[in-house]
Design a protein around this motif. Structure first.
Motif, PDB file in Angstrom:
ATOM      1  N   TYR A  37      33.442  32.505  36.965  1.00 13.67           N
ATOM      2  CA  TYR A  37      33.899  31.782  38.143  1.00 13.67           C
ATOM      3  C   TYR A  37      33.438  32.571  39.354  1.00 13.67           C
ATOM      4  N   ARG A  38      33.462  31.924  40.505  1.00 11.29           N
ATOM      5  CA  ARG A  38      33.108  32.644  41.723  1.00 11.29           C
ATOM      6  C   ARG A  38      34.002  32.216  42.870  1.00 11.29           C
ATOM      7  N   GLN A  39      34.138  33.117  43.828  1.00 12.15           N
ATOM      8  CA  GLN A  39      34.932  32.825  45.017  1.00 12.15           C
ATOM      9  C   GLN A  39      34.218  33.376  46.240  1.00 12.15           C
ATOM     10  N   ARG A  45      38.428  29.658  44.311  1.00  7.95           N
ATOM     11  CA  ARG A  45      37.662  30.073  43.151  1.00  7.95           C
ATOM     12  C   ARG A  45      37.180  28.832  42.404  1.00  7.95           C
ATOM     13  N   GLU A  46      35.921  28.853  41.963  1.00 11.79           N
ATOM     14  CA  GLU A  46      35.357  27.692  41.293  1.00 11.79           C
ATOM     15  C   GLU A  46      34.603  28.103  40.031  1.00 11.79           C
ATOM     16  N   LEU A  47      34.511  27.170  39.108  1.00 12.59           N
ATOM     17  CA  LEU A  47      33.796  27.414  37.866  1.00 12.59           C
ATOM     18  C   LEU A  47      32.296  27.511  38.123  1.00 12.59           C
ATOM     19  N   VAL A  48      31.659  28.479  37.461  1.00 15.33           N
ATOM     20  CA  VAL A  48      30.203  28.555  37.451  1.00 15.33           C
ATOM     21  C   VAL A  48      29.690  28.064  36.099  1.00 15.33           C
ATOM     22  N   ALA A  49      30.209  28.667  35.030  1.00 18.63           N
ATOM     23  CA  ALA A  49      29.770  28.296  33.692  1.00 18.63           C
ATOM     24  C   ALA A  49      30.780  28.809  32.682  1.00 18.63           C
TER      25      ALA A  49
END
Length: 121
Positions: A37-39, A45-49
């Protein structure tokens, strides 16, 4: 005690590549999904993979075609290869694992402390 430790972040120029690594350690019986995830500053915070224990992957639309998630089940590790990076990819990237500490117990979600990725010329 379970720990997730990320490595591989840093500064990269637009169009460049980075590979993030995450290793889970401690009292672990099994790991279901592992993911990244990234923020970014001021954003949620959001999903990347994410990748399941069977290797099924899911990617955020914004990252599809530019990132590849992979997993080493024997070493409780997950990796994120990022290519064609853009300034808007600048964020703290967090490793996530949904795991069991015992074979009879339920699953718990764990997070790493994060790795800074900065895309800038």
């Amino acid at each position: 005690q379970v720990q997730l430790v990320e490595s591989g972040g840093g500064l990269v120029q637009p169009g460049g590549s980075l590979r993030l690594s995450c290793a889970a350690s401690g009292s672990i019986a099994s790991i279901n999904a592992m993911g990244w995830y990234r923020q970014a500053p001021g954003k949620q915070r959001e999903l990347v993979a994410v990748v399941t224990s069977r290797g099924i992957t899911n990617y955020a639309n914004s990252m599809k075609g530019r990132v590849t998630i992979s997993r080493d089940n024997a070493n409780n590790a997950v990796y994120l290869q990022m290519n064609s990076l853009k300034p808007e990819d600048t964020a703290v990237y967090y490793c996530n694992a949904d795991l069991r500490k015992t074979s009879w117990g339920g699953t718990t979600e764990y997070w790493g402390r994060g790795a800074q990725v900065t895309v800038s010329s």
